[in-house]
Design a protein around this motif. Structure first.
Motif, PDB file in Angstrom:
ATOM      1  N   MET A  42       0.826  -1.207   0.000  1.00 28.15           N
ATOM      2  CA  MET A  42       0.000   0.000   0.000  1.00 28.15           C
ATOM      3  C   MET A  42       0.860   1.256   0.000  1.00 28.15           C
ATOM      4  N   LYS A  43       0.271   2.322  -0.529  1.00 27.23           N
ATOM      5  CA  LYS A  43       0.918   3.630  -0.445  1.00 27.23           C
ATOM      6  C   LYS A  43       0.403   4.314   0.818  1.00 27.23           C
ATOM      7  N   ILE A  44       1.274   4.502   1.778  1.00 27.34           N
ATOM      8  CA  ILE A  44       0.875   5.025   3.092  1.00 27.34           C
ATOM      9  C   ILE A  44       1.547   6.368   3.339  1.00 27.34           C
ATOM     10  N   MET A  45       0.753   7.350   3.764  1.00 25.46           N
ATOM     11  CA  MET A  45       1.265   8.659   4.137  1.00 25.46           C
ATOM     12  C   MET A  45       1.316   8.748   5.661  1.00 25.46           C
ATOM     13  N   VAL A  46       2.465   9.066   6.194  1.00 29.10           N
ATOM     14  CA  VAL A  46       2.623   9.308   7.626  1.00 29.10           C
ATOM     15  C   VAL A  46       2.733  10.810   7.825  1.00 29.10           C
ATOM     16  N   LEU A  47       1.883  11.357   8.655  1.00 28.88           N
ATOM     17  CA  LEU A  47       1.865  12.798   8.881  1.00 28.88           C
ATOM     18  C   LEU A  47       2.655  13.125  10.136  1.00 28.88           C
ATOM     19  N   GLY A  48       3.844  13.669   9.944  1.00 29.02           N
ATOM     20  CA  GLY A  48       4.705  14.042  11.061  1.00 29.02           C
ATOM     21  C   GLY A  48       5.976  13.228  11.107  1.00 29.02           C
ATOM     22  N   LYS A  68      17.350   5.139   2.999  1.00 28.95           N
ATOM     23  CA  LYS A  68      18.367   4.424   2.212  1.00 28.95           C
ATOM     24  C   LYS A  68      18.069   2.940   2.062  1.00 28.95           C
ATOM     25  N   ASN A  69      17.510   2.341   3.090  1.00 29.93           N
ATOM     26  CA  ASN A  69      17.369   0.887   3.106  1.00 29.93           C
ATOM     27  C   ASN A  69      15.946   0.379   2.887  1.00 29.93           C
ATOM     28  N   LEU A  70      14.941   1.224   3.146  1.00 30.61           N
ATOM     29  CA  LEU A  70      13.554   0.782   3.007  1.00 30.61           C
ATOM     30  C   LEU A  70      12.783   1.591   1.971  1.00 30.61           C
ATOM     31  N   GLY A  71      13.441   2.603   1.413  1.00 31.00           N
ATOM     32  CA  GLY A  71      12.775   3.416   0.398  1.00 31.00           C
ATOM     33  C   GLY A  71      11.743   4.389   0.942  1.00 31.00           C
ATOM     34  N   THR A 108       8.261   8.842  12.636  1.00 28.11           N
ATOM     35  CA  THR A 108       9.409   8.199  11.997  1.00 28.11           C
ATOM     36  C   THR A 108       9.500   6.728  12.380  1.00 28.11           C
ATOM     37  N   ALA A 109       9.206   6.402  13.631  1.00 28.95           N
ATOM     38  CA  ALA A 109       9.205   4.992  14.046  1.00 28.95           C
ATOM     39  C   ALA A 109       8.128   4.217  13.306  1.00 28.95           C
ATOM     40  N   ALA A 110       6.938   4.822  13.164  1.00 28.22           N
ATOM     41  CA  ALA A 110       5.869   4.156  12.409  1.00 28.22           C
ATOM     42  C   ALA A 110       6.292   3.946  10.962  1.00 28.22           C
ATOM     43  N   ALA A 111       6.935   4.952  10.366  1.00 30.47           N
ATOM     44  CA  ALA A 111       7.379   4.834   8.978  1.00 30.47           C
ATOM     45  C   ALA A 111       8.400   3.711   8.813  1.00 30.47           C
ATOM     46  N   TYR A 112       9.285   3.571   9.783  1.00 32.16           N
ATOM     47  CA  TYR A 112      10.279   2.487   9.735  1.00 32.16           C
ATOM     48  C   TYR A 112       9.590   1.130   9.690  1.00 32.16           C
ATOM     49  N   TYR A 113       8.657   0.896  10.590  1.00 36.87           N
ATOM     50  CA  TYR A 113       8.000  -0.414  10.641  1.00 36.87           C
ATOM     51  C   TYR A 113       7.121  -0.651   9.419  1.00 36.87           C
ATOM     52  N   LEU A 114       6.440   0.389   8.959  1.00 40.57           N
ATOM     53  CA  LEU A 114       5.614   0.239   7.760  1.00 40.57           C
ATOM     54  C   LEU A 114       6.489  -0.021   6.536  1.00 40.57           C
ATOM     55  N   GLY A 115       7.613   0.673   6.438  1.00 42.28           N
ATOM     56  CA  GLY A 115       8.549   0.423   5.344  1.00 42.28           C
ATOM     57  C   GLY A 115       9.125  -0.974   5.415  1.00 42.28           C
ATOM     58  N   HIS A 147       5.590  -1.602   2.561  1.00 41.82           N
ATOM     59  CA  HIS A 147       4.703  -0.561   2.052  1.00 41.82           C
ATOM     60  C   HIS A 147       5.506   0.571   1.400  1.00 41.82           C
ATOM     61  N   ASP A 148       4.840   1.297   0.510  1.00 36.67           N
ATOM     62  CA  ASP A 148       5.397   2.502  -0.104  1.00 36.67           C
ATOM     63  C   ASP A 148       5.059   3.661   0.826  1.00 36.67           C
ATOM     64  N   VAL A 149       6.022   4.107   1.614  1.00 32.31           N
ATOM     65  CA  VAL A 149       5.766   5.053   2.706  1.00 32.31           C
ATOM     66  C   VAL A 149       6.340   6.430   2.389  1.00 32.31           C
ATOM     67  N   THR A 150       5.513   7.452   2.600  1.00 31.49           N
ATOM     68  CA  THR A 150       5.957   8.840   2.496  1.00 31.49           C
ATOM     69  C   THR A 150       5.617   9.554   3.797  1.00 31.49           C
ATOM     70  N   VAL A 151       6.588  10.247   4.360  1.00 33.08           N
ATOM     71  CA  VAL A 151       6.396  11.015   5.593  1.00 33.08           C
ATOM     72  C   VAL A 151       6.350  12.494   5.233  1.00 33.08           C
ATOM     73  N   VAL A 152       5.304  13.185   5.662  1.00 27.48           N
ATOM     74  CA  VAL A 152       5.138  14.609   5.373  1.00 27.48           C
ATOM     75  C   VAL A 152       5.418  15.400   6.641  1.00 27.48           C
ATOM     76  N   GLU A 153       6.290  16.395   6.526  1.00 22.03           N
ATOM     77  CA  GLU A 153       6.731  17.166   7.700  1.00 22.03           C
ATOM     78  C   GLU A 153       6.798  18.652   7.340  1.00 22.03           C
ATOM     79  N   ARG A 154       6.235  19.494   8.202  1.00 24.66           N
ATOM     80  CA  ARG A 154       6.209  20.932   7.920  1.00 24.66           C
ATOM     81  C   ARG A 154       7.543  21.614   8.140  1.00 24.66           C
ATOM     82  N   HIS A 155       8.414  21.033   8.965  1.00 23.93           N
ATOM     83  CA  HIS A 155       9.729  21.618   9.205  1.00 23.93           C
ATOM     84  C   HIS A 155      10.725  21.215   8.117  1.00 23.93           C
TER      85      HIS A 155
END
Length: 415
Positions: free
Chosen positions: A1-7, A213-216, A13-20, A24-32
């Motif tokens: 799945m294509k999953i967007m992590v907000l923050g 680098k390792n999970l895309g 970031t920990a959630a993105a690591y496990y989902l990756g 899954h195709d993971v993108t993390v969106v961050e305002r900073h």
């Protein structure tokens, strides 16, 4: 799945690591402009199941009242007519019974134990370092009365699996020689060898780099989440200031801003910002504390992060005001000089103020909320650094439809 992590804080970031890791195709969106520039930028540095006690308790009522007339107590409340503050406060007070305090603490402790295991497994699997120390934490007291009460209080957690040692002042200084200068000012302490310390910002940025680098996993910075594009019961895309980003699922981990986004989406998510202050100072290689500690009477915590001392204090209810002034750090520096005389130069300290995303019951929320493919992973409060990795693994299991490693009771969002 294509999953967007907000923050892109430690929780997201920990959630993105496990989902990756799940493919899954993971993108993390961050305002900073980078990861760990909000709540995760600075904290006491404690990864501490021993600090799992829920804030809401009968004692919290007394502390709240004392804060109104006791400067430097560590709790500051700025009365506000903000409806969200009033609603949050009423809900918090509703949790201040012995039964609710025990129930909430038990849930937090279950997640904290699991999360400690997860962060260490991540460190070993990826090889990332973050000035970590697995030596334990000492919780110490300046009066016999507070020491006796603290030992009784900590026994509830000890009965549920936390290893502790009740130490008189002589034994306390054997465990932590860094407290030798104030030995005669202390009644004793509680040593929790299962606790540990580390720099959350270093961890987050290292994990983000490793995951990319390792999970895309993709990290999109300088991008503000404005809302969600929803069709029926399904989120189709994340709306940002750079346009819509299509997705199959979303994980909301926006820290103290999670409550604001929840209200936009019609979700009852009572996350409120509680402000804390930290100071980070260079110290000599063989000086100062050897592990983390908490001055329980002054409500000040600290960690040794390599050749730096990080000290943290205050729980301030001031809405989203991130400003700070020199006087806000007065009690913190006084304690630093008291505990470790001659060790720090406060004129060179790196000062910071930021928010803890607090739920009224002190328990974070996870799982589906309102929409079929929207997952929550937020509200971790003052122990977000402690719980983040366990939460990330827990949410990845929910997304995958796997049975979680831990009992989900009390951790899932209830509409």
């Amino acid at each position: 799945m294509k999953i967007m992590v907000l923050g892109a804080g430690v929780v997201g970031t920990a959630a993105a690591y496990y989902l990756g890791r799940d493919g899954h195709d993971v993108t993390v969106v961050e305002r900073h402009a980078n990861s760990a520039m909000g709540t995760s930028q600075s904290n006491a540095g404690l990864v501490s199941p021993g600090d799992s006690t829920a804030w809401a308790s009968p004692a919290a009522l007394t502390t709240f009242i004392k804060s109104l007339y006791t400067p430097g107590l560590g709790i500051k409340v700025h009365f506000s007519l903000d409806p969200q503050f009033i609603i949050w406060t009423l809900r918090f007070l509703g949790q201040c019974t012995t039964a609710r305090a025990h129930a909430n603490t038990a849930v937090k402790l279950r997640l904290a134990f699991y999360a400690r295991q997860c962060i260490n497994e991540i460190s070993e699997a990826t090889g990332i370092t973050y000035d970590e120390r697995r030596k334990g934490i000492v919780y110490f007291y300046r009066s016999q009365a507070s020491f006796d009460a603290g030992a009784k209080h900590m026994q509830f957690i000890a009965d549920r699996g936390l290893e502790i040692e009740i130490a008189n002042r002589d034994r306390l200084v054997e465990i932590e020689p860094g407290l030798a200068a104030v030995k005669d000012q202390l009644a004793g302490g509680i040593y929790s060898p299962m606790d540990q310390t580390g720099d959350s910002a270093l961890f987050v940025r290292a994990l983000a780099d490793w995951s990319a680098k390792n999970l895309g996993v993709k990290f999109v910075y300088d991008t503000t989440v404005e809302g969600l594009d929803i069709e029926g019961n399904v989120v189709r895309a994340v709306k940002t200031n750079r346009g819509a980003m299509p997705c199959d699922a979303v994980v909301l981990s926006l820290g103290p801003e999670s409550g604001l986004m929840g209200r936009k989406l019609g979700i009852d998510l009572p996350v409120y910002p509680v402000k804390g202050y930290t100071a980070t100072m260079a110290i000599g290689g063989n000086e100062g504390p050897t592990m983390g500690g908490v001055d329980e009477n002054r409500l000040i915590a600290y960690s040794r992060l390599g050749n730096r001392l990080r000290m943290a204090s205050t729980a301030e209810f001031a809405g989203f005001d991130r400003s700070h002034k020199p006087s806000d750090f007065k009690a913190l520096f006084k304690t630093a000089h008291d505990l470790f005389p001659g060790l720090i130069d406060e004129s060179k300290a790196e000062l910071w103020a930021g928010f803890r995303p607090m739920m009224p019951n002190s328990v974070p929320v996870h799982g589906r909320a309102r929409y079929a493919n929207l997952y929550l992973d937020t509200g971790h409060g003052h122990v977000g650094w402690t719980m983040a990795c366990g939460s990330g693994k827990f949410v990845s299991d929910l997304v995958a439809g796997r049975k979680p490693d831990i009992d989900p009771q009390g951790l899932l969002y209830q509409n």
